[in-house]
Design an enzyme around this catalytic site. Structure first.
Site, PDB file in Angstrom:
ATOM      1  N   GLU A 142       0.878  -1.309   0.022  1.00 10.89           N
ATOM      2  CA  GLU A 142       0.047   0.057   0.087  1.00 10.89           C
ATOM      3  C   GLU A 142       0.863   1.291  -0.038  1.00 10.89           C
ATOM      4  O   GLU A 142       0.881   1.980   0.940  1.00 10.89           O
ATOM      5  CB  GLU A 142      -0.765  -0.098   1.339  1.00 10.89           C
ATOM      6  CG  GLU A 142      -2.069  -0.981   1.441  1.00 10.89           C
ATOM      7  CD  GLU A 142      -2.822  -0.808   2.706  1.00 10.89           C
ATOM      8  OE1 GLU A 142      -3.798  -1.568   3.000  1.00 10.89           O
ATOM      9  OE2 GLU A 142      -2.113  -0.138   3.524  1.00 10.89           O
ATOM     10  N   ARG A 173       3.095   7.919  -0.198  1.00  8.42           N
ATOM     11  CA  ARG A 173       3.998   8.800  -0.193  1.00  8.42           C
ATOM     12  C   ARG A 173       4.951   8.624  -1.513  1.00  8.42           C
ATOM     13  O   ARG A 173       5.136   9.379  -2.238  1.00  8.42           O
ATOM     14  CB  ARG A 173       4.916   8.738   0.931  1.00  8.42           C
ATOM     15  CG  ARG A 173       5.618   9.928   0.970  1.00  8.42           C
ATOM     16  CD  ARG A 173       6.486  10.006   2.337  1.00  8.42           C
ATOM     17  NE  ARG A 173       5.846   9.625   3.632  1.00  8.42           N
ATOM     18  CZ  ARG A 173       5.537  10.529   4.355  1.00  8.42           C
ATOM     19  NH1 ARG A 173       5.623  12.011   4.270  1.00  8.42           N
ATOM     20  NH2 ARG A 173       4.607  10.035   5.380  1.00  8.42           N
ATOM     21  N   TYR A 193       4.986  18.002  11.816  1.00 13.86           N
ATOM     22  CA  TYR A 193       5.936  16.912  12.116  1.00 13.86           C
ATOM     23  C   TYR A 193       7.391  17.382  11.907  1.00 13.86           C
ATOM     24  O   TYR A 193       8.145  16.655  11.733  1.00 13.86           O
ATOM     25  CB  TYR A 193       5.825  15.915  10.799  1.00 13.86           C
ATOM     26  CG  TYR A 193       4.499  15.170  10.575  1.00 13.86           C
ATOM     27  CD1 TYR A 193       3.634  14.647  11.392  1.00 13.86           C
ATOM     28  CD2 TYR A 193       4.004  15.671   9.215  1.00 13.86           C
ATOM     29  CE1 TYR A 193       2.391  14.209  11.092  1.00 13.86           C
ATOM     30  CE2 TYR A 193       2.477  15.208   9.078  1.00 13.86           C
ATOM     31  CZ  TYR A 193       1.870  14.499   9.781  1.00 13.86           C
ATOM     32  OH  TYR A 193       0.522  13.995   9.558  1.00 13.86           O
ATOM     33  N   CYS A 221      -1.456  33.729  10.046  1.00 12.92           N
ATOM     34  CA  CYS A 221      -1.030  34.195  11.468  1.00 12.92           C
ATOM     35  C   CYS A 221      -0.564  33.327  12.538  1.00 12.92           C
ATOM     36  O   CYS A 221      -1.445  32.999  13.408  1.00 12.92           O
ATOM     37  CB  CYS A 221      -2.245  35.063  11.868  1.00 12.92           C
ATOM     38  SG  CYS A 221      -2.858  36.144  10.691  1.00 12.92           S
ATOM     39  N   GLU A 222       0.518  32.727  12.485  1.00  7.37           N
ATOM     40  CA  GLU A 222       1.120  31.952  13.399  1.00  7.37           C
ATOM     41  C   GLU A 222       2.550  31.739  13.315  1.00  7.37           C
ATOM     42  O   GLU A 222       3.067  31.483  12.190  1.00  7.37           O
ATOM     43  CB  GLU A 222       0.510  30.322  13.031  1.00  7.37           C
ATOM     44  CG  GLU A 222       0.745  29.451  14.035  1.00  7.37           C
ATOM     45  CD  GLU A 222      -0.501  28.528  14.394  1.00  7.37           C
ATOM     46  OE1 GLU A 222      -1.679  28.812  14.260  1.00  7.37           O
ATOM     47  OE2 GLU A 222      -0.294  27.514  14.700  1.00  7.37           O
ATOM     48  N   TYR A 280       0.507  14.161   0.956  1.00  9.54           N
ATOM     49  CA  TYR A 280       0.248  14.593   2.323  1.00  9.54           C
ATOM     50  C   TYR A 280       0.192  16.288   2.500  1.00  9.54           C
ATOM     51  O   TYR A 280       0.441  16.920   3.422  1.00  9.54           O
ATOM     52  CB  TYR A 280       0.951  13.968   3.296  1.00  9.54           C
ATOM     53  CG  TYR A 280       0.761  12.435   3.447  1.00  9.54           C
ATOM     54  CD1 TYR A 280      -0.288  11.797   3.737  1.00  9.54           C
ATOM     55  CD2 TYR A 280       1.805  11.448   3.094  1.00  9.54           C
ATOM     56  CE1 TYR A 280      -0.607  10.709   3.907  1.00  9.54           C
ATOM     57  CE2 TYR A 280       1.753  10.371   2.996  1.00  9.54           C
ATOM     58  CZ  TYR A 280       0.463   9.707   3.505  1.00  9.54           C
ATOM     59  OH  TYR A 280       0.262   8.219   3.442  1.00  9.54           O
TER      60      TYR A 280
HETATM   61  N1  LLP Z   1      -1.717   1.717   4.605  1.00 13.76           N
HETATM   62  C1  LLP Z   1      -1.908   2.370   5.713  1.00 13.76           C
HETATM   63  C2  LLP Z   1      -2.844   1.365   6.485  1.00 13.76           C
HETATM   64  C3  LLP Z   1      -2.002   3.729   6.247  1.00 13.76           C
HETATM   65  O1  LLP Z   1      -1.943   4.184   7.459  1.00 13.76           O
HETATM   66  C4  LLP Z   1      -0.831   4.361   5.379  1.00 13.76           C
HETATM   67  C5  LLP Z   1      -0.312   5.871   5.849  1.00 13.76           C
HETATM   68  C6  LLP Z   1      -0.476   4.079   4.087  1.00 13.76           C
HETATM   69  C7  LLP Z   1      -0.650   2.594   3.742  1.00 13.76           C
HETATM   70  C8  LLP Z   1       0.346   4.759   3.027  1.00 13.76           C
HETATM   71  O2  LLP Z   1       1.657   4.812   4.010  1.00 13.76           O
HETATM   72  P1  LLP Z   1       2.848   5.765   2.860  1.00 13.76           P
HETATM   73  O3  LLP Z   1       3.271   4.838   1.917  1.00 13.76           O
HETATM   74  O4  LLP Z   1       2.326   6.859   2.206  1.00 13.76           O
HETATM   75  O5  LLP Z   1       3.896   6.128   4.004  1.00 13.76           O
HETATM   76  N2  LLP Z   1       0.227  12.629   7.269  1.00 13.76           N
HETATM   77  C9  LLP Z   1       1.590  11.857   7.584  1.00 13.76           C
HETATM   78  C10 LLP Z   1       1.734  10.712   7.020  1.00 13.76           C
HETATM   79  C11 LLP Z   1       0.693   9.644   7.696  1.00 13.76           C
HETATM   80  C12 LLP Z   1       0.313   8.260   6.852  1.00 13.76           C
HETATM   81  C13 LLP Z   1      -0.720   7.368   7.359  1.00 13.76           C
HETATM   82  N3  LLP Z   1      -0.909   6.275   6.810  1.00 13.76           N
HETATM   83  C14 LLP Z   1       2.473  12.907   6.707  1.00 13.76           C
HETATM   84  O6  LLP Z   1       2.304  13.712   6.458  1.00 13.76           O
HETATM   85  O7  LLP Z   1       3.711  12.278   6.951  1.00 13.76           O
END
Ligand code: LLP
Length: 455
Positions: A295, A298, A339, A366-367, A395
């Site tokens: 899955e 990013r 983050y 404004c922060e 994201y």
């Molecule tokens: N599968 C599940 C169940 C997940 O919760 C996530 C990400 C992914 C796949 C995809 O993960 P990736 O390949 O994108 O790392 N907003 C945060 C990232 C939150 C990720 C949430 N879950 C940021 O901006 O770094």
């Protein structure tokens, strides 16, 4: 030397500089894109996005002897155009809400390629998923029981996957770690025997697979190697107990390069590690190779995206920092403030100018914490220059807000010199669309009762 994978590059694959010293992406001069579409502007390089999809698809075909299905984690960026590109590359979708699911349905994605996640799916979301016929990844007992009831009411056997918390720690920001035992997601492994017993007694739920996700923006390969062993263990136990398991989903999480010092492994290396892990552990336990689902979010869309801003004011603090401000900030990219994420940027209309100073790129909110990049080396800039922040495809748009009543940016996809809209820019009027003003709150013609302001 192997060529760098998209997730190892700072710039989109098609980036180059033209004779005017301007940044070009997908054959389009970024300065002209901003002149045409305004700023802030999200720009998506189609070639980079499609290449990342292919690295996953082809990697699994090469390294995994069984069937495989990479699915794109839509939370990284969900809009019709992005989903259309990844689905046309053969990927499935991981969706986590009724909104993401509706986007997949609207696009006409075959339901068997869509997986619904979430630790608190509503009845309406489950109903939508059941009517559509996609796969549901069940997170907890409450959901399991709700779903059993809904399936029975429909008189249909519903295929599900079970999400387990694998108990694997990994080094990433604590907000984006999910695989450790103290996590809100998934069934605790101690519940597995009870879960298997319960599932075996169900006539309307068919447990066809297991899922785990350990976190995001991960550079080490070991946690994913370890994860395959944990998952295959549960898979083998489940098969032995009589569950009709056919699929193992190892989640996403591969990191990308945001700044020079980031060194993520290539997509192919990640794919090889999980493929070999699942294969070896299945062989050791004498169980058939499952459908291997992964899955990535990013690493598919992150490196394909950049955000172009127009520079405005400049503040030089004697003996201190120099701030240059952009026309967006934490509303279009909340990652630095959320983050402490770091980014790299360049000036699209001054690609050939020498580096001259160190500045801090501030957003317009404004922060005080609304800082996109601290202490970055830059050429001398002027108001009106176009600043491009790199690797913002994941994201950013999906986490954008209207803080300070800022309209969310437009997004364009670029390819071979053409740019087309993916998302229209919100207008100030759009921001009023859902406001309601109760009649009794409407201001009288003269809202101060005729006394004049300030009395
Ligand atoms: N599968 C599940 C169940 C997940 O919760 C996530 C990400 C992914 C796949 C995809 O993960 P990736 O390949 O994108 O790392 N907003 C945060 C990232 C939150 C990720 C949430 N879950 C940021 O901006 O770094």
């Amino acid at each position: 030397m192997q060529p760098l994978a998209p997730n190892q590059q700072l710039l989109p694959l098609t980036a180059c500089v033209n004779e005017r010293g301007h940044l070009v992406i997908g054959g389009c001069d970024v300065v002209e894109l901003v002149a045409q579409w305004g700023s802030p502007l999200y720009i998506v390089d189609e070639v980079t996005l499609r290449t990342a999809c292919r690295y996953y698809r082809e990697g699994f075909k090469r390294f995994y002897p069984g069937p495989s299905q990479p699915i794109y984690a839509a939370k990284a960026w969900c809009c019709l155009g992005i989903l259309a590109m990844v689905v046309s590359e053969g990927l499935g979708l991981d969706v986590v809400s009724g909104g993401e699911l509706t986007t997949a349905i609207r696009l006409g994605v075959p339901p068997e390629r869509v997986y619904l996640h979430g630790n608190n799916k509503s009845q309406a979301e489950l109903t939508l998923a059941l009517d559509y016929g996609c796969r549901i990844v069940v997170d907890n007992w409450h959901e399991l029981k709700t779903l059993a009831q809904l399936a029975q009411e429909r008189g249909r056997r519903v295929p599900i996957l079970i999400r387990l918390t694998p108990g694997i720690e990994c080094h990433t920001h604590e907000y984006i770690r999910t695989g450790h035992l103290d996590s809100k997601f998934g069934f605790d492994p101690s519940q597995w025997p009870a879960l298997v017993d319960w599932l075996l007694g169900q006539s309307y739920l068919e447990c066809i697979g297991l899922h785990a996700h350990i976190g995001s923006q991960i550079f080490a390969l070991d946690p994913h190697r370890d994860l395959t062993e944990v998952l295959v263990d549960y898979y083998a136990q489940g098969l032995q107990a009589g569950l009709p398991l056919q699929a193992v989903n190892v989640g996403g999480g591969l990191g990308i390069r945001y700044v020079e010092t980031d060194q993520p492994p290539a997509i192919a290396d990640w794919v090889r590690v999980v493929s070999e892990g699942v294969t070896q552990h299945c062989q050791a336990r004498g169980v058939p190779l499952p459908l291997l689902i992964s899955e990535p979010g990013r690493s598919i869309v992150g490196p394909a995206g950049v955000t172009a801003y127009t520079l405005g004011g400049r503040k030089e603090i004697p003996g201190g920092r120099t701030y240059i401000s952009v026309d967006g900030g934490m509303s279009d990219n909340p990652r630095p403030i959320t983050y402490q994420a770091r980014y790299q940027a360049l000036v699209a209309n001054r690609c050939l100018d020498p580096i001259a100073e160190t500045v801090t790129v501030a957003g317009k909110h404004c922060e005080s914490g609304d800082i996109l990049i601290r202490d970055i080396s830059m050429p001398l800039t002027q108001p009106g220059d176009v600043l491009v922040v790199l690797a913002t495809g994941a994201y950013n748009a999906s986490m954008a807000s209207n803080y300070n009543r800022m309209p969310r940016p437009a997004a364009v996809v670029v390819r071979d010199g053409d740019a087309e809209l993916l998302v229209r820019r919100e207008t100030w009027e759009d921001l009023l669309r859902h406001d309601c003003l109760p009649l009794r709150l409407e201001l009288a013609e003269s809202c101060d009762g005729g006394r004049g302001w300030g009395d």
